[in-house]
Design a protein around this motif. Structure first.
Motif, PDB file in Angstrom:
ATOM      1  N   ILE A 149       0.690  -1.117   0.048  1.00  0.00           N
ATOM      2  CA  ILE A 149      -0.077   0.011   0.062  1.00  0.00           C
ATOM      3  C   ILE A 149       0.869   1.243   0.019  1.00  0.00           C
ATOM      4  O   ILE A 149       0.682   2.157  -0.734  1.00  0.00           O
ATOM      5  N   ALA A 150       2.012   1.213   0.909  1.00  0.00           N
ATOM      6  CA  ALA A 150       2.748   2.365   0.760  1.00  0.00           C
ATOM      7  C   ALA A 150       3.429   2.704  -0.465  1.00  0.00           C
ATOM      8  O   ALA A 150       3.693   3.655  -1.160  1.00  0.00           O
ATOM      9  N   ARG A 151       3.634   1.358  -1.146  1.00  0.00           N
ATOM     10  CA  ARG A 151       4.408   1.726  -2.501  1.00  0.00           C
ATOM     11  C   ARG A 151       3.609   2.258  -3.222  1.00  0.00           C
ATOM     12  O   ARG A 151       4.124   3.168  -4.204  1.00  0.00           O
ATOM     13  N   ALA A 152       2.173   2.053  -3.535  1.00  0.00           N
ATOM     14  CA  ALA A 152       1.322   2.291  -4.370  1.00  0.00           C
ATOM     15  C   ALA A 152       1.180   3.820  -3.910  1.00  0.00           C
ATOM     16  O   ALA A 152       1.193   4.690  -5.111  1.00  0.00           O
ATOM     17  N   LEU A 153       1.115   4.164  -2.687  1.00  0.00           N
ATOM     18  CA  LEU A 153       1.067   5.751  -2.281  1.00  0.00           C
ATOM     19  C   LEU A 153       2.334   6.516  -2.643  1.00  0.00           C
ATOM     20  O   LEU A 153       1.984   7.789  -2.855  1.00  0.00           O
ATOM     21  N   ALA A 154       3.376   6.001  -2.781  1.00  0.00           N
ATOM     22  CA  ALA A 154       4.662   6.689  -3.090  1.00  0.00           C
ATOM     23  C   ALA A 154       4.314   7.159  -4.584  1.00  0.00           C
ATOM     24  O   ALA A 154       5.180   8.299  -4.607  1.00  0.00           O
ATOM     25  N   MET A 155       3.536   6.775  -5.209  1.00  0.00           N
ATOM     26  CA  MET A 155       3.610   7.291  -6.727  1.00  0.00           C
ATOM     27  C   MET A 155       2.539   8.644  -6.647  1.00  0.00           C
ATOM     28  O   MET A 155       2.100   9.054  -7.773  1.00  0.00           O
ATOM     29  N   ASP A 156       2.095   9.116  -5.492  1.00  0.00           N
ATOM     30  CA  ASP A 156       1.058  10.087  -5.292  1.00  0.00           C
ATOM     31  C   ASP A 156      -0.173   9.822  -6.265  1.00  0.00           C
ATOM     32  O   ASP A 156      -0.281  10.430  -7.161  1.00  0.00           O
ATOM     33  N   PRO A 157      -0.837   8.648  -5.987  1.00  0.00           N
ATOM     34  CA  PRO A 157      -1.997   8.368  -6.976  1.00  0.00           C
ATOM     35  C   PRO A 157      -3.213   9.251  -6.832  1.00  0.00           C
ATOM     36  O   PRO A 157      -3.524   9.755  -5.730  1.00  0.00           O
ATOM     37  N   ILE A 158      -4.001   9.404  -7.867  1.00  0.00           N
ATOM     38  CA  ILE A 158      -5.212  10.182  -7.907  1.00  0.00           C
ATOM     39  C   ILE A 158      -6.547   9.099  -7.343  1.00  0.00           C
ATOM     40  O   ILE A 158      -7.369   9.527  -6.828  1.00  0.00           O
ATOM     41  N   CYS A 159      -6.222   7.907  -7.335  1.00  0.00           N
ATOM     42  CA  CYS A 159      -7.231   7.116  -6.708  1.00  0.00           C
ATOM     43  C   CYS A 159      -6.303   5.595  -6.773  1.00  0.00           C
ATOM     44  O   CYS A 159      -5.369   5.404  -7.102  1.00  0.00           O
ATOM     45  N   MET A 160      -7.063   4.814  -5.835  1.00  0.00           N
ATOM     46  CA  MET A 160      -6.282   3.594  -5.463  1.00  0.00           C
ATOM     47  C   MET A 160      -7.221   2.481  -5.797  1.00  0.00           C
ATOM     48  O   MET A 160      -8.606   2.516  -5.624  1.00  0.00           O
ATOM     49  N   LEU A 161      -6.878   1.252  -6.456  1.00  0.00           N
ATOM     50  CA  LEU A 161      -7.695  -0.179  -6.826  1.00  0.00           C
ATOM     51  C   LEU A 161      -7.254  -1.039  -5.474  1.00  0.00           C
ATOM     52  O   LEU A 161      -5.805  -1.180  -5.556  1.00  0.00           O
ATOM     53  N   PHE A 162      -8.049  -1.673  -4.977  1.00  0.00           N
ATOM     54  CA  PHE A 162      -7.674  -2.833  -4.086  1.00  0.00           C
ATOM     55  C   PHE A 162      -8.358  -3.900  -4.640  1.00  0.00           C
ATOM     56  O   PHE A 162      -9.376  -4.128  -4.758  1.00  0.00           O
ATOM     57  N   ASP A 163      -7.605  -5.117  -5.071  1.00  0.00           N
ATOM     58  CA  ASP A 163      -8.094  -6.321  -5.598  1.00  0.00           C
ATOM     59  C   ASP A 163      -7.816  -7.477  -4.307  1.00  0.00           C
ATOM     60  O   ASP A 163      -7.157  -8.085  -4.374  1.00  0.00           O
ATOM     61  N   GLU A 164      -8.877  -7.541  -3.816  1.00  0.00           N
ATOM     62  CA  GLU A 164      -8.934  -8.593  -2.680  1.00  0.00           C
ATOM     63  C   GLU A 164      -7.699  -8.494  -1.729  1.00  0.00           C
ATOM     64  O   GLU A 164      -6.874  -9.424  -1.544  1.00  0.00           O
ATOM     65  N   PRO A 165      -7.528  -7.411  -1.014  1.00  0.00           N
ATOM     66  CA  PRO A 165      -6.053  -7.146  -0.375  1.00  0.00           C
ATOM     67  C   PRO A 165      -5.977  -7.985   0.834  1.00  0.00           C
ATOM     68  O   PRO A 165      -4.885  -8.157   1.228  1.00  0.00           O
ATOM     69  N   THR A 166      -6.975  -8.452   1.463  1.00  0.00           N
ATOM     70  CA  THR A 166      -6.870  -9.185   2.682  1.00  0.00           C
ATOM     71  C   THR A 166      -7.125 -10.877   2.591  1.00  0.00           C
ATOM     72  O   THR A 166      -7.043 -11.460   3.376  1.00  0.00           O
ATOM     73  N   SER A 167      -7.524 -11.160   1.177  1.00  0.00           N
ATOM     74  CA  SER A 167      -8.107 -12.523   1.131  1.00  0.00           C
ATOM     75  C   SER A 167      -6.831 -13.562   1.258  1.00  0.00           C
ATOM     76  O   SER A 167      -7.206 -14.716   1.299  1.00  0.00           O
ATOM     77  N   ALA A 168      -5.657 -12.943   1.007  1.00  0.00           N
ATOM     78  CA  ALA A 168      -4.512 -14.107   0.972  1.00  0.00           C
ATOM     79  C   ALA A 168      -3.785 -14.015   2.488  1.00  0.00           C
ATOM     80  O   ALA A 168      -2.823 -14.756   2.726  1.00  0.00           O
ATOM     81  N   LEU A 169      -4.390 -13.289   3.286  1.00  0.00           N
ATOM     82  CA  LEU A 169      -3.865 -13.110   4.651  1.00  0.00           C
ATOM     83  C   LEU A 169      -4.384 -13.995   5.653  1.00  0.00           C
ATOM     84  O   LEU A 169      -5.521 -14.403   5.867  1.00  0.00           O
ATOM     85  N   ASP A 170      -3.345 -14.173   6.738  1.00  0.00           N
ATOM     86  CA  ASP A 170      -3.947 -15.048   8.032  1.00  0.00           C
ATOM     87  C   ASP A 170      -4.752 -14.239   8.775  1.00  0.00           C
ATOM     88  O   ASP A 170      -4.694 -12.753   8.760  1.00  0.00           O
ATOM     89  N   PRO A 171      -5.950 -14.529   9.383  1.00  0.00           N
ATOM     90  CA  PRO A 171      -6.969 -13.841  10.020  1.00  0.00           C
ATOM     91  C   PRO A 171      -6.367 -12.638  10.948  1.00  0.00           C
ATOM     92  O   PRO A 171      -6.914 -11.755  10.975  1.00  0.00           O
ATOM     93  N   GLU A 172      -5.358 -13.081  11.775  1.00  0.00           N
ATOM     94  CA  GLU A 172      -4.913 -12.188  12.822  1.00  0.00           C
ATOM     95  C   GLU A 172      -4.155 -10.956  12.061  1.00  0.00           C
ATOM     96  O   GLU A 172      -3.709  -9.934  12.632  1.00  0.00           O
ATOM     97  N   MET A 173      -3.917 -11.075  10.663  1.00  0.00           N
ATOM     98  CA  MET A 173      -3.109  -9.943  10.189  1.00  0.00           C
ATOM     99  C   MET A 173      -4.043  -9.028   9.165  1.00  0.00           C
ATOM    100  O   MET A 173      -3.791  -7.967   8.566  1.00  0.00           O
ATOM    101  N   ILE A 174      -5.480  -9.468   9.051  1.00  0.00           N
ATOM    102  CA  ILE A 174      -6.244  -8.851   8.307  1.00  0.00           C
ATOM    103  C   ILE A 174      -6.465  -7.377   8.892  1.00  0.00           C
ATOM    104  O   ILE A 174      -6.467  -6.342   8.148  1.00  0.00           O
ATOM    105  N   ASN A 175      -6.642  -7.244  10.133  1.00  0.00           N
ATOM    106  CA  ASN A 175      -6.631  -6.003  10.645  1.00  0.00           C
ATOM    107  C   ASN A 175      -5.861  -4.901  10.553  1.00  0.00           C
ATOM    108  O   ASN A 175      -6.214  -3.959  10.279  1.00  0.00           O
TER     109      ASN A 175
END
Lengths: 244, 248
Positions: A149-175
């Motif tokens: 997310i930080a990497r995407a923000l570093a490009m000063d985006p005008i909008c952000m697209l998230f493609d299932e950003p938490t589905s590959a994560l262990d439950p405790e890391m989702i939050n």
């Protein structure tokens, strides 16, 4: 002018209709959550927005620029549309700092020092400043996604697209990832998020889009989507994922 | 082995007399001089062919993974052309047949024709490895590069190739060692390399055992040196946090 405008988009793999007549838009500063069963076309739709997937019919405008038009400089358009992937997709052979700076330097033409300062500031923001020198393989999934997310923000985006950003994560890391996204939403970032995190949708989404079989079945304000009657298919879906 | 005669290497190649310090002088050469010169030819053919193979193999391997059908076809055709004809036949083709069709090649030294033959033959194999290396990367890596605003060539340069090449170091090592061993077929077109030396020297001296043992040793040393160099490179470019390069 909406930030993202999707008009009658259709896409086929051979005879298979992946996206059928999809129309919606995302206004500047809006947060849209796209949900639906797997295979419903939601990931495909979001990848059409920055031209990672081609589409055969209709039109998508990002900040007024047509994504599918032949003359469009796609690299230029993508450089200010941030994207976060399900599997993070950090560049494994680069340190975290390099991951954060390479796009700024090679695409935006920023100086190394400036890029580094910016990258580290964003890394601090996602709470990972101490990991700047590490490599992606040395971080947990949640940490990698925050770096992404930080990497995407570093490009000063005008909008952000998230493609299932938490589905590959262990439950405790989702939050930890959702916290970053919530913060971002509250700061006014325009976001289009494919996710099943209905808690996140409730907290920050303006609208929720429900897709099934390549169609946008439901496109409603958040309160309407979670409250008043809606399509049977969406009801069934919500009943299944909200019961736990 | 009592009847071995290692002094054969100190013999003058014309008179057959043993020269005291084993190295000839004043225009005379010993078999040792000749063998070292042959080793030089073997190494020259090998290293130049390796350079040719890596340049063309990488290029063709990359083309085969692009979204452009024409380029994919070109890469595929190249690879199939050079890997479906035996190496020895390819060397003879470059030496006898190709110059018949392309007059400009008639004056080219046979050394360079052998480098072309061995290099392009090996390029087909490296093309296959490079393609496999790129395709073994998660599809999302390419998307992540493009999504960041990189052009396709930049995506290859900064994202895909650095990982793909790390992954294929082991097969590239074998290929680089193979090229040293395969350079022995250059004897077929009279390149004065180790195998040609061994065949001629054993005829002249009738000391085939000693000569072939020495040549065997030199091939082994050359191939093994490449193995160690590649091992060193592999260690230098290994990525922290990845158990095997590309282990994801």
């Amino acid at each position: 002018m909406p930030m993202i405008e999707i008009k009658n988009v259709g896409k086929w793999y051979g005879d298979f209709n992946v996206l059928a007549d999809c129309t919606t838009q995302v206004e500047k500063g809006e947060v849209i959550v796209v949900c639906g069963p797997s295979g419903s076309g939601k990931s495909t739709l979001i990848k059409c927005v920055n031209g990672l997937e081609p589409f055969q019919k209709g039109e998508i405008l990002v900040n007024g620029t047509s994504v599918g038009a032949p003359g469009t400089n796609l690299s230029r358009l993508r450089s200010h549309v941030g994207m976060v992937f399900q599997h993070f997709e950090l560049f494994p052979h680069m340190s975290i700092t390099e991951n954060l700076t390479i796009g700024q330097v090679k695409v935006l033409g920023r100086g190394k020092e400036e890029a580094r300062d910016k990258g580290l500031k964003l890394l601090d923001r996602v709470g990972l400043k101490a990991h700047a020198h590490k490599f992606p393989g040395q971080l947990s999934g949640g940490q990698q996604q925050r770096v992404a997310i930080a990497r995407a923000l570093a490009m000063d985006p005008i909008c952000m697209l998230f493609d299932e950003p938490t589905s590959a994560l262990d439950p405790e890391m989702i939050n930890e990832v959702l916290d970053v996204m919530v913060q971002l939403a509250k700061e006014g970032m325009t976001m289009m998020c494919v996710t099943h995190e209905m808690g996140f949708a409730r907290k920050v989404a303006n609208r929720v889009i429900f897709m099934d079989h390549g169609r946008i079945v439901e496109d409603a304000d958040k309160d309407e989507f979670f409250g008043t009657p809606r399509s049977d298919r969406a009801q069934q879906f919500l009943a299944k994922i909200l019961n736990h | 082995m009592a009847d071995w005669d290692w002094q054969v290497f100190c013999k003058d190649t014309i008179e057959g007399e043993v020269i005291p310090r084993c190295f000839g002088g004043g225009g005379d050469i010993t078999y040792l001089d000749w063998m070292l010169s042959a080793w030089g030819w073997t190494l020259s053919v090998s290293l130049l062919s390796l350079a040719v193979a890596i340049v063309f193999g990488s290029l063709m391997g990359i083309l085969r993974t692009t979204p452009n059908r024409g380029l994919v076809f070109l890469g595929n055709a190249w690879t199939e052309l050079f890997r479906n004809i035996p190496l020895l036949v390819q060397i003879v083709l470059w030496y006898h047949v190709v110059p018949a069709f392309i007059p400009a090649l008639r004056g080219v030294p046979s050394f360079l024709l052998v480098v072309a033959a061995l290099g392009l033959f090996t390029s087909a194999r490296i093309s296959e490895q490079v393609r496999a290396g790129i395709q073994s990367l998660p599809r999302g890596q390419r998307m992540a590069g493009l999504a960041m605003g990189f052009t396709l060539p930049q995506t290859y340069r900064f994202i895909l190739l650095p990982m793909a090449f790390r992954i294929i170091i082991p097969p590239l090592t074998s290929e680089s060692m193979n090229i040293v061993k395969n350079s022995s077929v250059a004897f077929a077109v009279s390149i004065a390399e180790l195998t040609l030396f061994a065949m001629q020297a054993q005829e002249e001296t009738a000391r085939g055992i000693e000569i072939y043992l020495a040549v065997t040793g030199l091939y082994f040393i050359s191939a093994f040196a490449i193995n160690r160099i590649m091992h060193f490179i592999e260690g230098r470019v290994s990525v922290p946090g990845l158990i095997a390069a590309g282990g994801k």
